[in-house]
Design a protein around this motif. Sequence first.
Motif, short mmCIF file in Angstrom:
data_model
loop_
_atom_site.label_atom_id
_atom_site.label_comp_id
_atom_site.label_asym_id
_atom_site.label_seq_id
_atom_site.Cartn_x
_atom_site.Cartn_y
_atom_site.Cartn_z
N GLN A 1 0.96 -1.16 -0.01
CA GLN A 1 0.15 0.13 0.14
C GLN A 1 0.86 1.23 0.00
O GLN A 1 1.98 1.35 0.91
CB GLN A 1 -0.87 0.06 1.23
CG GLN A 1 -2.14 0.76 1.34
CD GLN A 1 -3.12 0.65 0.26
OE1 GLN A 1 -3.15 -0.59 -0.18
NE2 GLN A 1 -4.16 1.53 0.22
N VAL A 2 0.68 2.11 -0.99
CA VAL A 2 1.30 3.43 -1.17
C VAL A 2 0.33 4.67 -0.76
O VAL A 2 -0.82 4.49 -1.30
CB VAL A 2 1.98 3.45 -2.35
CG1 VAL A 2 2.67 4.82 -2.50
CG2 VAL A 2 3.09 2.53 -2.45
N GLN A 3 0.80 5.50 -0.17
CA GLN A 3 0.04 6.87 0.02
C GLN A 3 0.86 8.03 -0.39
O GLN A 3 1.94 7.96 -0.33
CB GLN A 3 -0.47 7.09 1.75
CG GLN A 3 -1.46 5.92 2.05
CD GLN A 3 -0.61 4.81 2.51
OE1 GLN A 3 0.70 4.61 2.96
NE2 GLN A 3 -0.99 3.61 2.19
N LEU A 4 -0.01 8.86 -1.04
CA LEU A 4 0.67 10.54 -1.50
C LEU A 4 0.11 11.40 -0.87
O LEU A 4 -1.33 11.32 -0.96
CB LEU A 4 0.69 10.24 -2.80
CG LEU A 4 1.62 9.83 -3.71
CD1 LEU A 4 1.96 8.58 -3.66
CD2 LEU A 4 1.58 10.28 -5.08
N VAL A 5 0.51 12.03 0.13
CA VAL A 5 -0.16 13.16 0.89
C VAL A 5 0.51 14.64 0.21
O VAL A 5 1.57 14.82 0.38
CB VAL A 5 0.18 12.87 2.15
CG1 VAL A 5 -0.46 14.37 3.05
CG2 VAL A 5 -0.40 11.89 2.77
N GLU A 6 -0.37 15.32 -0.29
CA GLU A 6 -0.05 16.58 -0.90
C GLU A 6 -0.39 17.82 0.27
O GLU A 6 -1.35 17.71 1.13
CB GLU A 6 -0.81 16.85 -2.17
CG GLU A 6 -0.62 15.92 -3.21
CD GLU A 6 -1.29 16.16 -4.22
OE1 GLU A 6 -1.97 15.32 -5.27
OE2 GLU A 6 -1.93 17.45 -4.60
N CYS A 22 4.52 16.79 -1.99
CA CYS A 22 3.96 15.65 -2.03
C CYS A 22 4.87 14.86 -1.37
O CYS A 22 6.12 14.33 -2.00
CB CYS A 22 3.85 15.29 -3.40
SG CYS A 22 2.86 13.83 -3.85
N ALA A 23 4.40 13.66 -0.51
CA ALA A 23 5.07 12.90 0.20
C ALA A 23 4.63 11.56 0.13
O ALA A 23 3.55 11.33 0.30
CB ALA A 23 5.11 13.20 1.77
N ALA A 24 5.38 10.51 -0.19
CA ALA A 24 5.05 9.42 -0.51
C ALA A 24 5.43 8.34 0.60
O ALA A 24 6.66 8.49 1.10
CB ALA A 24 5.57 8.52 -1.73
N ASN A 76 11.15 10.81 0.11
CA ASN A 76 10.24 10.28 -0.80
C ASN A 76 9.24 11.45 -1.17
O ASN A 76 8.04 11.21 -1.26
CB ASN A 76 9.54 9.15 -0.40
CG ASN A 76 10.37 7.89 -0.28
OD1 ASN A 76 11.48 7.88 -0.98
ND2 ASN A 76 10.14 6.91 0.68
N THR A 77 9.96 12.67 -1.33
CA THR A 77 8.99 13.85 -1.56
C THR A 77 9.37 14.69 -2.62
O THR A 77 10.50 14.88 -3.27
CB THR A 77 9.18 14.83 -0.16
OG1 THR A 77 8.74 14.04 1.02
CG2 THR A 77 8.31 15.94 -0.43
#
Length: 121
Positions: A1-6, A22-24, A76-77
């Motif tokens: 599972q991967v999440q990207l938060v902007e 944007c951080a993964a 990872n950003t």
Amino acid sequence: QVQLVESGGGLVQPGGSLRLSCAASGSIFRIYTMGWYRQAPGKQRELVASITSGGSTNYADSVKDRFTISRDNAKNTVYLQMNSLKPEDTAVYYCNIDLLSGLLAPMRTYWGQGTQVTVSS
């Protein structure tokens, strides 16, 4: 599972600046190209800027010399520094990341949830 938060969107006056992030996180083995897209009301989503794992960058003509994309591989950003903003830059901005979640996993493209950027006086 991967999440990207902007983060980093908002309302700014013409000529102003904003910085998007944007951080993964999650199951990440290797990240390749990272990018930013935008979609204005009634228009198709378009590429704004991208950066490869080697640091090569690509920009839409409309943002060249105003926007700068960068990445921090340790975090990872991916970032998008936006200067000299114009009303026509108003859109929802989405980050886009190509990555492997494991050594033998296929490369997949992930999208952020989108962040609104509004340029208005």
